[in-house]
Design an enzyme around this catalytic site. Sequence first.
Site, PDB file in Angstrom:
ATOM      1  N   GLY A   1       0.831  -1.212   0.000  1.00 60.12           N
ATOM      2  CA  GLY A   1       0.000   0.000   0.000  1.00 60.12           C
ATOM      3  C   GLY A   1       0.857   1.251   0.000  1.00 60.12           C
TER       4      GLY A   1
ATOM      5  N   GLY B   1       0.050   5.340  -0.961  1.00 57.01           N
ATOM      6  CA  GLY B   1      -0.860   6.199  -0.201  1.00 57.01           C
ATOM      7  C   GLY B   1      -0.078   7.268   0.537  1.00 57.01           C
TER       8      GLY B   1
ATOM      9  CG  ASP C   1      -5.148  -7.912  -4.825  1.00 52.19           C
ATOM     10  OD1 ASP C   1      -6.260  -7.861  -5.370  1.00 52.19           O
ATOM     11  OD2 ASP C   1      -4.974  -7.843  -3.579  1.00 52.19           O
ATOM     12  CB  ILE C   2      -2.070  -7.743  -0.191  1.00 57.02           C
ATOM     13  CG1 ILE C   2      -3.474  -7.173   0.021  1.00 57.02           C
ATOM     14  CG2 ILE C   2      -1.013  -6.650  -0.184  1.00 57.02           C
ATOM     15  CD1 ILE C   2      -3.633  -6.435   1.350  1.00 57.02           C
TER      16      ILE C   2
ATOM     17  CE1 TYR D   1      -9.591   2.784   9.811  1.00 63.63           C
ATOM     18  CE2 TYR D   1      -8.733   1.413   8.047  1.00 63.63           C
ATOM     19  CZ  TYR D   1      -8.552   2.404   9.001  1.00 63.63           C
ATOM     20  OH  TYR D   1      -7.309   3.003   9.138  1.00 63.63           O
TER      21      TYR D   1
ATOM     22  CG  ASP E   1      -0.297   0.707  -4.118  1.00 63.32           C
ATOM     23  OD1 ASP E   1      -0.345   1.299  -3.035  1.00 63.32           O
ATOM     24  OD2 ASP E   1      -1.251   0.716  -4.947  1.00 63.32           O
ATOM     25  CB  ILE E   2      -3.775  -2.676  -6.130  1.00 62.70           C
ATOM     26  CG1 ILE E   2      -4.565  -3.593  -7.059  1.00 62.70           C
ATOM     27  CG2 ILE E   2      -4.527  -1.386  -5.817  1.00 62.70           C
ATOM     28  CD1 ILE E   2      -5.668  -4.360  -6.372  1.00 62.70           C
ATOM     29  NE  ARG E   3      -3.747   3.298  -5.284  1.00 60.20           N
ATOM     30  CZ  ARG E   3      -3.656   4.411  -4.539  1.00 60.20           C
ATOM     31  NH1 ARG E   3      -4.276   5.503  -4.892  1.00 60.20           N
ATOM     32  NH2 ARG E   3      -2.932   4.412  -3.441  1.00 60.20           N
TER      33      ARG E   3
ATOM     34  CE  LYS F   1      -5.976  -0.475   9.422  1.00 59.15           C
ATOM     35  NZ  LYS F   1      -4.676  -0.828   8.841  1.00 59.15           N
TER      36      LYS F   1
END
Length: 339
Positions: free
Chosen positions: A10, A13, A55-56, A155, A36-38, A159
Amino acid sequence: MRQKVILITGANGEVGHGLIQQLSEMRNMPPVIVLDIRGLDESMRPRVYETIVGDILDGALLDKLINEYEIETIYHLAALLSTHSEFNPETAHKVNVQGTVNLLHMATEQSRLRGEPVKFVFPSSIAVYGLPDLPTKAEAGAVNEEQYLNPTTMYGCNKLYCEHLGRYYAFHYRQLAVTDEPYRIDFRAVRFPGLISVLTLPTGGTSDYAPEMLHAAAQGKPYACFVREDSRIPFMAMPDAITALLTLAQTPAERLSRRVYNVTSFSPTAGEICDLTLAAFPQARISYEPHLKRQAIVDSWPGDLDDSAARQDWGWQPKYDLRAAFEEYLIPTIVQRYR
Ligand code: AKB
């Protein structure tokens, strides 16, 4: 021999960019690979050893990574934040929980392969807390790590569960196996408050009204704040969030009395954030249009955090209080960004 690396998931971000920047400037640190997916913003690419677009949730990809690299430390930042997760709860569970299980399993395999624990650094959140109503929130004041753990968002549930999973993989994984796990992971987590970044735009968080207000003012755009003026939750300037992650990561395990720590810097109301924004941008047009359901989430989060355990165990100390955050970091940096 496999190249020793630090893995950041990730990474594209707000926290990832700050972490890449600081790690790349530290001496005697292994190179960084990012997943990261992006992908990763072009500006960050020179600071990393490799960018993996993936992708994780892709187990084959994670297997490939542990065969190709000796991963020494994982900063697992990939997650869908609180507002985004409320529109896609099942997707959030897959990414935030199954994704984390995949990484914890990968770290366990890697620990076995390298013959020593992989350090797994995890950003949890104030979203794990759930105050039942505003009088209780006001009465509770600075909440410690053991209080009000009744999250009201997917979320926050994710977490909190991942904190428990981290401790499970670190101390109890396969506890009934005939032979003990030779090397479990070294899991550590911080519970972040709202983070205010100016280098990246906020995405999908319920605490995003603070950075959104600032970015809008700096661009001369009107901003309708989605929470009441008197809404209060803890916040932190992004540089301090990176410092917290790096300091916790580098603290010897024997100094840790716990594996999940509160960290915070200041607890302003939305109105105080507005006042500091107007002081810097007098022409800013800021109004309040509370979104009642997002407001309810913010009202369930604590007004302040007790971070004495982090201060005592690993010397946590934010650099920026509220005023310094605005005057020394946020305003000068955001003016530069939108010049
Ligand atoms: C969010 O708003 O969802 C996050 C958080 C408080 O963890 N920034």
